[in-house]
Design an enzyme around this catalytic site. Sequence first.
Site, PDB file in Angstrom:
ATOM      1  CB  SER A   1      37.928   2.555  32.430  1.00 15.05           C
ATOM      2  OG  SER A   1      36.942   1.556  32.473  1.00 15.05           O
TER       3      SER A   1
ATOM      4  CE  LYS B 291      29.446  -1.831  37.598  1.00 15.82           C
ATOM      5  NZ  LYS B 291      29.275  -2.686  36.431  1.00 15.82           N
TER       6      LYS B 291
ATOM      7  CG  ASP C   9      27.803  -2.722  32.098  1.00 17.05           C
ATOM      8  OD1 ASP C   9      28.784  -2.253  31.490  1.00 17.05           O
ATOM      9  OD2 ASP C   9      27.844  -3.048  33.295  1.00 17.05           O
TER      10      ASP C   9
HETATM   11  P1  NAP Z   1      28.840 -11.612  38.919  1.00 16.38           P
HETATM   12  O1  NAP Z   1      27.851 -10.561  39.248  1.00 16.38           O
HETATM   13  O2  NAP Z   1      29.756 -12.116  39.969  1.00 16.38           O
HETATM   14  O3  NAP Z   1      28.014 -12.874  38.318  1.00 16.38           O
HETATM   15  C1  NAP Z   1      28.669 -14.065  38.009  1.00 16.38           C
HETATM   16  C2  NAP Z   1      27.703 -15.039  37.321  1.00 16.38           C
HETATM   17  O4  NAP Z   1      28.449 -16.203  36.925  1.00 16.38           O
HETATM   18  C3  NAP Z   1      26.580 -15.524  38.222  1.00 16.38           C
HETATM   19  O5  NAP Z   1      25.423 -15.750  37.445  1.00 16.38           O
HETATM   20  C4  NAP Z   1      27.135 -16.847  38.747  1.00 16.38           C
HETATM   21  O6  NAP Z   1      26.140 -17.783  39.111  1.00 16.38           O
HETATM   22  C5  NAP Z   1      27.855 -17.350  37.527  1.00 16.38           C
HETATM   23  N1  NAP Z   1      28.922 -18.312  37.865  1.00 16.38           N
HETATM   24  C6  NAP Z   1      30.083 -18.045  38.517  1.00 16.38           C
HETATM   25  N2  NAP Z   1      30.807 -19.176  38.646  1.00 16.38           N
HETATM   26  C7  NAP Z   1      30.079 -20.175  38.067  1.00 16.38           C
HETATM   27  C8  NAP Z   1      30.280 -21.563  37.873  1.00 16.38           C
HETATM   28  N3  NAP Z   1      31.391 -22.176  38.338  1.00 16.38           N
HETATM   29  N4  NAP Z   1      29.324 -22.276  37.236  1.00 16.38           N
HETATM   30  C9  NAP Z   1      28.218 -21.672  36.773  1.00 16.38           C
HETATM   31  N5  NAP Z   1      27.949 -20.353  36.924  1.00 16.38           N
HETATM   32  C10 NAP Z   1      28.877 -19.606  37.563  1.00 16.38           C
HETATM   33  O7  NAP Z   1      29.792 -11.161  37.719  1.00 16.38           O
HETATM   34  P2  NAP Z   1      29.475 -10.107  36.558  1.00 16.38           P
HETATM   35  O8  NAP Z   1      29.947  -8.775  36.948  1.00 16.38           O
HETATM   36  O9  NAP Z   1      28.051 -10.281  36.137  1.00 16.38           O
HETATM   37  O10 NAP Z   1      30.486 -10.618  35.403  1.00 16.38           O
HETATM   38  C11 NAP Z   1      30.270 -11.855  34.726  1.00 16.38           C
HETATM   39  C12 NAP Z   1      31.274 -11.977  33.583  1.00 16.38           C
HETATM   40  O11 NAP Z   1      31.018 -10.951  32.609  1.00 16.38           O
HETATM   41  C13 NAP Z   1      32.732 -11.788  34.031  1.00 16.38           C
HETATM   42  O12 NAP Z   1      33.531 -12.704  33.318  1.00 16.38           O
HETATM   43  C14 NAP Z   1      33.070 -10.379  33.592  1.00 16.38           C
HETATM   44  O13 NAP Z   1      34.429 -10.207  33.263  1.00 16.38           O
HETATM   45  C15 NAP Z   1      32.211 -10.233  32.342  1.00 16.38           C
HETATM   46  N6  NAP Z   1      31.851  -8.830  32.061  1.00 16.38           N
HETATM   47  C16 NAP Z   1      32.159  -8.327  30.845  1.00 16.38           C
HETATM   48  C17 NAP Z   1      31.810  -7.042  30.531  1.00 16.38           C
HETATM   49  C18 NAP Z   1      32.146  -6.496  29.175  1.00 16.38           C
HETATM   50  O14 NAP Z   1      32.076  -5.263  28.999  1.00 16.38           O
HETATM   51  N7  NAP Z   1      32.476  -7.324  28.207  1.00 16.38           N
HETATM   52  C19 NAP Z   1      31.139  -6.237  31.475  1.00 16.38           C
HETATM   53  C20 NAP Z   1      30.845  -6.784  32.718  1.00 16.38           C
HETATM   54  C21 NAP Z   1      31.206  -8.091  33.016  1.00 16.38           C
HETATM   55  P3  NAP Z   1      25.458 -17.773  40.589  1.00 16.38           P
HETATM   56  O15 NAP Z   1      24.382 -16.732  40.552  1.00 16.38           O
HETATM   57  O16 NAP Z   1      24.925 -19.140  40.744  1.00 16.38           O
HETATM   58  O17 NAP Z   1      26.554 -17.443  41.575  1.00 16.38           O
END
Ligand code: NAP
Length: 282
Positions: free
Chosen positions: A25, A74, A110
């Site tokens: 950021s 958050k 987001d």
């Molecule tokens: P989070 O709240 O920790 O959620 C993670 C998600 O991934 C949950 O649905 C989890 O499932 C699932 N997951 C994790 N390990 C898994 C596995 N081995 N097999 C299947 N499902 C799995 O994380 P988040 O903040 O939402 O971020 C998720 C991704 O989005 C990250 O890679 C992050 O870098 C990316 N992101 C990108 C942006 C952008 O601006 N491009 C913004 C935010 C996040 P469960 O519910 O079963 O645990």
Amino acid sequence: MTLAVVSGATRIAAVIGSPVSHSLSPAIHNAGFQALGLDWAYAAFDVGPGQAAGALEAMRVLHLGGLSVTMPHKADVAAAVDQRSIAASVLGAVNCVSWDKGQLVGHNTDGEGFVASLVEAYGESAVGKSCVVLGAGGAAKAVIQALGAGGATEVVVINRTPAKAAAAAELAGSCGRVGDADDINNADLVVNATSLGMASTSGAGICPVDPSRLGPHQIVADLVYHPLSTPLLEAARAAGSAPLDGIGMLVHQAAAQFSLWTGHEAPVAAMTNAARAALGSS
Ligand code: NAP
């Protein structure tokens, strides 16, 4: 790196989170301020768990121009601001705080950032789209809410933990439901919002869908941006789908924050270049 000259009149914005030293950021926002010649500067503050309310108090006392909010704050910030946007209220999560007539307003940019990246890349919004979202964490919920509010005909949520999928699907309103892998084949838009494919995690190198389910009729988006080309996006390209990487959402969620703070339209191209450069060096 060119450092901005900070004077007594410079407005300060910052991200709070922990850890925060890896955040892209500062690079993205400072590039935006520089591109428009604004006397603003953006820093990163490592604020430990439980300290979000104190950080908001500091924003009031120090007259900070804006705050970005990342993990683990958050939800705490959503509870502590004076007002919330609709998305922030529905999600119970704030990633940006701005001022309105002396009050602190919490936003969640987001989901709108994701939709804006879709529009930028393909000139298409959520309207009329049948969507599948993989994941039910913070990023997934923001995207699910924005797709539902943005006119999608269907938002199907698939998640490893089914109970979380049900709660997340509700955020899309009446077009949201829990689904399974068979729903992927006919979707117009497939979004990976799990951490599968992310470098330096146990999910690195893993494609979250069976590639044979993808085809040329689809846009396939990955929110993961490290690496920029993920196993899912490689499978999408091989299947003739239209790929969308995670950098667009990253930049557009920041662009929305930039506009809320400064009142200026964000210089998206400069911010994208800065994000790509910062990713390249991370
Ligand atoms: P989070 O709240 O920790 O959620 C993670 C998600 O991934 C949950 O649905 C989890 O499932 C699932 N997951 C994790 N390990 C898994 C596995 N081995 N097999 C299947 N499902 C799995 O994380 P988040 O903040 O939402 O971020 C998720 C991704 O989005 C990250 O890679 C992050 O870098 C990316 N992101 C990108 C942006 C952008 O601006 N491009 C913004 C935010 C996040 P469960 O519910 O079963 O645990």
